[in-house]
Design a protein around this motif. Sequence first.
Motif, PDB file in Angstrom:
ATOM      1  N   VAL A 239       0.846  -1.193   0.000  1.00 22.19           N
ATOM      2  CA  VAL A 239       0.000   0.000   0.000  1.00 22.19           C
ATOM      3  C   VAL A 239       0.880   1.241   0.000  1.00 22.19           C
ATOM      4  CG1 VAL A 239      -1.857   1.238   1.162  1.00 22.19           C
ATOM      5  CG2 VAL A 239      -1.725  -1.247   1.352  1.00 22.19           C
ATOM      6  N   GLU A 240       0.647   2.131  -0.947  1.00 23.42           N
ATOM      7  CA  GLU A 240       1.284   3.441  -0.917  1.00 23.42           C
ATOM      8  C   GLU A 240       0.310   4.409  -0.263  1.00 23.42           C
ATOM      9  OE1 GLU A 240       3.795   6.430  -3.820  1.00 23.42           O
ATOM     10  OE2 GLU A 240       2.035   5.422  -4.642  1.00 23.42           O
ATOM     11  N   LEU A 241       0.773   5.057   0.801  1.00 29.55           N
ATOM     12  CA  LEU A 241      -0.073   5.974   1.555  1.00 29.55           C
ATOM     13  C   LEU A 241       0.441   7.399   1.425  1.00 29.55           C
ATOM     14  CD1 LEU A 241       0.379   3.421   4.181  1.00 29.55           C
ATOM     15  CD2 LEU A 241      -1.961   4.206   4.007  1.00 29.55           C
ATOM     16  N   VAL A 242      -0.507   8.335   1.389  1.00 31.30           N
ATOM     17  CA  VAL A 242      -0.149   9.747   1.361  1.00 31.30           C
ATOM     18  C   VAL A 242      -0.782  10.423   2.576  1.00 31.30           C
ATOM     19  CG1 VAL A 242       0.136   9.857  -1.137  1.00 31.30           C
ATOM     20  CG2 VAL A 242      -2.127  10.252  -0.140  1.00 31.30           C
ATOM     21  N   TRP A 243      -0.097  11.431   3.086  1.00 35.45           N
ATOM     22  CA  TRP A 243      -0.618  12.185   4.224  1.00 35.45           C
ATOM     23  C   TRP A 243      -1.484  13.312   3.681  1.00 35.45           C
ATOM     24  CZ3 TRP A 243      -0.975  11.269   9.212  1.00 35.45           C
ATOM     25  CH2 TRP A 243      -1.305  12.302  10.081  1.00 35.45           C
ATOM     26  N   VAL A 244      -2.782  13.242   3.946  1.00 39.64           N
ATOM     27  CA  VAL A 244      -3.714  14.232   3.417  1.00 39.64           C
ATOM     28  C   VAL A 244      -4.850  14.438   4.419  1.00 39.64           C
ATOM     29  CG1 VAL A 244      -4.943  12.431   2.114  1.00 39.64           C
ATOM     30  CG2 VAL A 244      -5.236  14.826   1.473  1.00 39.64           C
ATOM     31  N   GLY A 245      -5.202  15.687   4.654  1.00 39.21           N
ATOM     32  CA  GLY A 245      -6.286  15.998   5.570  1.00 39.21           C
ATOM     33  C   GLY A 245      -6.025  15.545   6.992  1.00 39.21           C
ATOM     34  N   GLY A 246      -4.770  15.510   7.391  1.00 39.91           N
ATOM     35  CA  GLY A 246      -4.428  15.135   8.763  1.00 39.91           C
ATOM     36  C   GLY A 246      -4.459  13.644   9.037  1.00 39.91           C
ATOM     37  N   ASP A 247      -4.364  12.799   7.986  1.00 36.02           N
ATOM     38  CA  ASP A 247      -4.368  11.349   8.202  1.00 36.02           C
ATOM     39  C   ASP A 247      -3.720  10.665   7.007  1.00 36.02           C
ATOM     40  OD1 ASP A 247      -4.841   9.051   9.617  1.00 36.02           O
ATOM     41  OD2 ASP A 247      -7.019   9.250   9.646  1.00 36.02           O
ATOM     42  N   TRP A 248      -3.358   9.388   7.174  1.00 41.67           N
ATOM     43  CA  TRP A 248      -2.829   8.583   6.089  1.00 41.67           C
ATOM     44  C   TRP A 248      -3.981   8.017   5.272  1.00 41.67           C
ATOM     45  CZ3 TRP A 248       2.032   9.054   4.849  1.00 41.67           C
ATOM     46  CH2 TRP A 248       3.001   9.284   5.832  1.00 41.67           C
ATOM     47  N   LYS A 249      -3.879   8.111   3.936  1.00 43.77           N
ATOM     48  CA  LYS A 249      -4.867   7.533   3.032  1.00 43.77           C
ATOM     49  C   LYS A 249      -4.137   6.751   1.944  1.00 43.77           C
ATOM     50  CE  LYS A 249      -8.395   9.549   5.035  1.00 43.77           C
ATOM     51  NZ  LYS A 249      -9.460   8.785   5.743  1.00 43.77           N
ATOM     52  N   ALA A 250      -4.764   5.688   1.453  1.00 45.47           N
ATOM     53  CA  ALA A 250      -4.150   4.843   0.430  1.00 45.47           C
ATOM     54  C   ALA A 250      -4.317   5.464  -0.950  1.00 45.47           C
ATOM     55  CB  ALA A 250      -4.777   3.456   0.450  1.00 45.47           C
ATOM     56  N   SER A 251      -3.224   5.488  -1.721  1.00 42.68           N
ATOM     57  CA  SER A 251      -3.304   5.993  -3.096  1.00 42.68           C
ATOM     58  C   SER A 251      -3.144   4.875  -4.114  1.00 42.68           C
ATOM     59  CB  SER A 251      -2.240   7.070  -3.340  1.00 42.68           C
ATOM     60  OG  SER A 251      -0.930   6.538  -3.169  1.00 42.68           O
ATOM     61  N   THR A 252      -2.422   3.804  -3.769  1.00 41.28           N
ATOM     62  CA  THR A 252      -2.333   2.629  -4.630  1.00 41.28           C
ATOM     63  C   THR A 252      -2.350   1.388  -3.749  1.00 41.28           C
ATOM     64  OG1 THR A 252       0.098   2.466  -4.634  1.00 41.28           O
ATOM     65  CG2 THR A 252      -0.924   3.868  -6.331  1.00 41.28           C
ATOM     66  N   HIS A 253      -2.657   0.249  -4.393  1.00 44.27           N
ATOM     67  CA  HIS A 253      -2.793  -1.005  -3.651  1.00 44.27           C
ATOM     68  C   HIS A 253      -2.457  -2.142  -4.599  1.00 44.27           C
ATOM     69  CE1 HIS A 253      -4.961  -4.556  -2.183  1.00 44.27           C
ATOM     70  NE2 HIS A 253      -5.078  -3.982  -1.005  1.00 44.27           N
ATOM     71  N   SER A 254      -1.535  -3.023  -4.209  1.00 45.23           N
ATOM     72  CA  SER A 254      -1.208  -4.182  -5.036  1.00 45.23           C
ATOM     73  C   SER A 254      -0.992  -5.391  -4.135  1.00 45.23           C
ATOM     74  CB  SER A 254       0.044  -3.917  -5.882  1.00 45.23           C
ATOM     75  OG  SER A 254       1.177  -3.668  -5.064  1.00 45.23           O
ATOM     76  N   GLN A 255      -0.912  -6.563  -4.747  1.00 45.45           N
ATOM     77  CA  GLN A 255      -0.855  -7.794  -3.966  1.00 45.45           C
ATOM     78  C   GLN A 255      -0.032  -8.871  -4.665  1.00 45.45           C
ATOM     79  OE1 GLN A 255      -4.683  -9.492  -2.723  1.00 45.45           O
ATOM     80  NE2 GLN A 255      -3.924 -11.434  -3.534  1.00 45.45           N
ATOM     81  N   LYS A 256       0.632  -9.698  -3.877  1.00 42.66           N
ATOM     82  CA  LYS A 256       1.311 -10.875  -4.410  1.00 42.66           C
ATOM     83  C   LYS A 256       1.077 -12.043  -3.450  1.00 42.66           C
ATOM     84  CE  LYS A 256       5.731  -9.715  -2.158  1.00 42.66           C
ATOM     85  NZ  LYS A 256       7.163  -9.411  -2.373  1.00 42.66           N
ATOM     86  N   ASP A 257       1.232 -13.264  -3.951  1.00 42.52           N
ATOM     87  CA  ASP A 257       1.024 -14.447  -3.129  1.00 42.52           C
ATOM     88  C   ASP A 257       2.150 -14.632  -2.118  1.00 42.52           C
ATOM     89  OD1 ASP A 257      -1.241 -15.011  -4.534  1.00 42.52           O
ATOM     90  OD2 ASP A 257      -0.277 -16.430  -5.895  1.00 42.52           O
TER      91      ASP A 257
END
Length: 288
Positions: A239-257
Amino acid sequence: MSPGDEHDYRPTDRGGRTDDPYSTLGGTRQTRTRLPDSDAGHPQARRTARNSRSLVMIVGVVVLLIAAIAFANRGGGSDDASPGAKGRGSTGSAPTAATGTKPVQGKNGTIASGFAHDEQGAQSAAANYAVALGSAEMFDKAKRDGILDAVIAPSSINRFRDTLDKAYSRNFFRNVGLNDDGSTPEGFTFISRTAPIGTKVVEATPDRTTVEVWCTGLIGLAGEGSTKPVTDGWFTITVELVWVGGDWKASTHSQKDGPAPVGGDNRASSAEDIANAVNGYGGFTYAR
């Protein structure tokens, strides 16, 4: 804690994974491990379940003794940090100690919010968001939109929503045993749950942090005669998170086995036991 054919989910304008019933966005990717049977190339007989259980009991007793000794010898510390706390830029791990700040107190609906503006806060956010994005609530359009509003950065939310609305199709619902509208067939309990095992920061700046979350998960229909029984899987979410509006929010999401451990000797529980366990045991708010 979205479905498609690819092994990586990262919402883009071109779409993402669309048909995979085992994605952590509303599902878990299965990982199955089969132990080799005894043959000419493997003359050693497989351990019996009884010996394996005995070994597990012995190891469990030893682990409990070690933990008790460590607890008795642990020095005092402040309420705000433990001896295993890590500062920004540290790459070490503290697998036996709670690290850093206290758990968050805020809530955005049912999802934790108000994470600390540091690496520990980003790891906590990533773990909580993995749980939310892998929950059964993602199969309901209204609930899914609420989850996305709570965990996704404003600049990315439309991309996530468009991709997931296409992914949660009638074919996908059928693949996991649900009705065409995503509802659960009468007499069954639908289960989709993600449980983080650990987190790791792989890249960090003050306002953008990439976190890997190692997870296990469950997905399937619990009920007598289910053709889609509940199975488990192991996977790692990035998960790539960005700090926005006083909190961490996810900007991208990927997965592997994986990484996936060797399966144990546990006897599979009945569908009723699994349904009762999922309905009876609530989830957690994760914090470092």
